[in-house]
Design a protein around this motif. Structure first.
Motif, mmCIF file in Angstrom:
data_model
loop_
_atom_site.group_PDB
_atom_site.id
_atom_site.type_symbol
_atom_site.label_atom_id
_atom_site.label_comp_id
_atom_site.label_asym_id
_atom_site.label_seq_id
_atom_site.Cartn_x
_atom_site.Cartn_y
_atom_site.Cartn_z
ATOM 1 N N THR A 78 -12.159 16.218 -43.978
ATOM 2 C CA THR A 78 -11.202 15.564 -44.875
ATOM 3 C C THR A 78 -10.973 14.122 -44.450
ATOM 4 O O THR A 78 -10.940 13.208 -45.271
ATOM 5 C CB THR A 78 -9.858 16.325 -44.888
ATOM 6 N N ARG A 79 -10.820 13.925 -43.136
ATOM 7 C CA ARG A 79 -10.601 12.573 -42.621
ATOM 8 C C ARG A 79 -11.830 11.695 -42.842
ATOM 9 O O ARG A 79 -11.713 10.502 -43.123
ATOM 10 C CB ARG A 79 -10.238 12.626 -41.139
ATOM 11 N N LEU A 80 -13.027 12.301 -42.727
ATOM 12 C CA LEU A 80 -14.260 11.544 -42.924
ATOM 13 C C LEU A 80 -14.379 11.043 -44.364
ATOM 14 O O LEU A 80 -14.727 9.878 -44.606
ATOM 15 C CB LEU A 80 -15.471 12.407 -42.564
ATOM 16 N N ALA A 89 -11.925 10.590 -46.380
ATOM 17 C CA ALA A 89 -10.856 9.618 -46.595
ATOM 18 C C ALA A 89 -11.239 8.240 -46.067
ATOM 19 O O ALA A 89 -10.665 7.227 -46.486
ATOM 20 C CB ALA A 89 -9.569 10.090 -45.931
ATOM 21 N N LYS A 90 -12.216 8.184 -45.151
ATOM 22 C CA LYS A 90 -12.640 6.900 -44.578
ATOM 23 C C LYS A 90 -13.578 6.126 -45.493
ATOM 24 O O LYS A 90 -13.821 4.940 -45.270
ATOM 25 C CB LYS A 90 -13.314 7.130 -43.224
ATOM 26 N N ILE A 91 -14.154 6.789 -46.502
ATOM 27 C CA ILE A 91 -14.959 6.048 -47.477
ATOM 28 C C ILE A 91 -14.025 5.098 -48.214
ATOM 29 O O ILE A 91 -13.027 5.527 -48.792
ATOM 30 C CB ILE A 91 -15.639 6.997 -48.490
ATOM 31 N N PRO A 92 -14.293 3.788 -48.164
ATOM 32 C CA PRO A 92 -13.366 2.838 -48.791
ATOM 33 C C PRO A 92 -13.113 3.185 -50.256
ATOM 34 O O PRO A 92 -14.029 3.556 -50.995
ATOM 35 C CB PRO A 92 -14.102 1.497 -48.663
ATOM 36 N N ALA A 101 -12.887 12.410 -53.459
ATOM 37 C CA ALA A 101 -12.299 11.072 -53.472
ATOM 38 C C ALA A 101 -11.465 10.808 -54.713
ATOM 39 O O ALA A 101 -10.414 10.153 -54.644
ATOM 40 C CB ALA A 101 -13.404 10.021 -53.345
ATOM 41 N N THR A 105 -14.565 21.703 -45.957
ATOM 42 C CA THR A 105 -13.576 20.630 -45.857
ATOM 43 C C THR A 105 -12.183 21.200 -45.637
ATOM 44 O O THR A 105 -11.395 20.644 -44.861
ATOM 45 C CB THR A 105 -13.587 19.767 -47.136
ATOM 46 N N LYS A 134 -19.372 -6.336 -42.706
ATOM 47 C CA LYS A 134 -18.515 -6.135 -41.525
ATOM 48 C C LYS A 134 -19.247 -6.570 -40.256
ATOM 49 O O LYS A 134 -18.635 -7.051 -39.301
ATOM 50 C CB LYS A 134 -18.114 -4.656 -41.437
ATOM 51 N N PRO A 140 -11.575 17.378 -39.726
ATOM 52 C CA PRO A 140 -12.372 16.140 -39.586
ATOM 53 C C PRO A 140 -13.148 15.766 -40.843
ATOM 54 O O PRO A 140 -13.353 14.578 -41.105
ATOM 55 C CB PRO A 140 -13.322 16.477 -38.424
ATOM 56 N N GLU A 197 -13.902 -6.388 -50.149
ATOM 57 C CA GLU A 197 -14.820 -5.292 -50.439
ATOM 58 C C GLU A 197 -15.351 -5.350 -51.872
ATOM 59 O O GLU A 197 -15.956 -4.404 -52.348
ATOM 60 C CB GLU A 197 -14.115 -3.946 -50.197
#
Length: 380
Positions: A108-110, A112-115, A217, A101, A376, A106, A338
């Motif tokens: 780290t960004r992935l 961060a995309k987990i809600p 997270a 990571t 969604k 990418p 959510e």
């Protein structure tokens, strides 16, 4: 150099160590660690934090504070069916994932995309059992436990950071003075014990992957946010990569994962430490010094915990996690859109479900993301 720098560092170290050491013991017991292996793990993780804080604070000239993963330890303590060698293998895999990571943005960004709602639902599902067990400890010894619970909620009105530590020390003294504890163990210096790792699919999927996710997270992203809130602009990759590297190196000695601190970092990064932000990095070396002392006497501290009443250990672990639980629940339920995926994640994780040898944290995340995907899809 102001006296506030070492004072802030030592307070942060004492709060971080004393307030959650019971959780380290509980995690070690859950994977069948012996007292020698537990002491080795405490020593190794403290030494990892010593090097991390010294290097990162000096290198970045920022107050980079590291800690063991509190939600990660809660995850380990709530797990079942894993042996210590399997846990060591999982810790090593988690370290490799953290290094990856740090090297590849990418990832780290992935993460961060987990809600935040789903990630917090998983964390709340892990933590809730500790709060429940703390309440269940009352019938075991009400004359000891009830006054400590009352003291905790009174003290936290004035100083939340020290409330758990006061309960731990006060409860230990009360247990000793009332004859609930036998003779105290003789002081001894710590040693490191090498534990051969065992890599299994169930431990990697059910322990390593959830450990990585909650560490990223709930700890690393929060730790970065604390630094940014204090006016610093750290590059995430090197910080996460270094903590991952030392997590990997310390794992064979029984150490769980280390990461960027949030609560301890908040104590070391504010204007009370030093009015000049450029001077606050000096808290790092003093924080490291405190953990070097903890490392040297880790075996004695573990031995003391071993003779304390089990109900007291369960209580301290539960009280230490009430604030993180409340925070996780508030984040999980904050976004109405959510709320259902977060609730499903929480319920599945809290259930303790084990399927195909894989633990509840993984299935909770899978269930929550599946429900989120369906909701969604409907909106489209």
């Amino acid at each position: 150099m102001r006296i506030s720098i070492p004072i802030s560092a030592f307070v942060a170290a004492i709060v971080g160590f004393g307030g959650t050491l019971a959780l380290v013991i509980a995690a070690a017991k859950a994977v069948g660690a012996t007292q020698i292996e537990t002491a080795s793990g405490v020593t190794a993780i403290c030494l990892a934090m010593v090097v991390e804080c010294l290097w990162l604070s000096w290198r970045t000239k920022m107050p980079v504070i590291t800690a063991w993963s509190t939600p990660g330890l809660a995850l380990i303590a709530a797990s079942s069916g894993f042996t210590m060698p399997q846990a060591v293998g999982a810790f090593m895999v988690t370290g490799v994932l953290l290094v990856a990571t740090g090297l590849f943005k990418p990832l780290t960004r992935l993460i961060a995309k987990i809600p935040a709602s789903v990630a917090s639902g998983m964390l709340a599902g892990i933590l809730v059992s500790f709060a429940v067990n703390a309440a269940k400890a009352i019938p075991a010894d009400p004359w000891l436990i009830l006054p400590l619970i009352a003291a905790f909620f009174v003290i936290r009105l004035f100083n939340p950071a020290l409330s758990v530590l006061v309960v731990l020390i006060g409860g230990g003294l009360a247990a000793f003075l009332t004859g609930r504890v036998g003779s105290l163990p003789a002081p001894e210096l710590s040693t490191l014990t090498l534990i051969a790792p065992q890599f299994t699919a169930s431990a990697i999927i059910g322990l390593a992957l959830p450990l990585y996710l909650v560490t990223m997270a709930s700890q690393n992203l929060s730790g970065l946010a604390v630094l940014r809130a204090a006016g610093y602009h750290p590059e995430p990759g090197p910080l996460i990569g270094v903590t991952g590297l030392f997590s990997l190196l310390s794992a064979p000695f029984g150490a769980a994962t280390t990461n960027l601190a949030a609560i301890s970092a908040a104590i070391c990064t504010g204007p009370d430490v030093h009015p000049d932000p450029a001077e606050r990095w000096k808290t790092g070396p003093f924080y490291a010094l405190a953990y070097l002392i903890f490392a040297v006497f880790g075996a004695s501290l573990v031995a003391i915990f071993a003779v304390l009443p089990q109900s007291l250990i369960v209580l301290v672990a539960g009280l230490a996690l009430t604030a993180p639980l409340a925070n996780a629940l508030s984040i999980a339920l904050k976004d109405e859109a959510e709320r259902m995926p977060a609730t499903v994640t929480f319920a599945a994780t809290a259930s303790g479900l084990t399927l195909f040898g894989v633990g509840a944290a993984f299935w909770g995340l899978v269930a929550g993301m599946a429900v989120l995907f369906l909701e969604k899809l409907k909106k489209r």
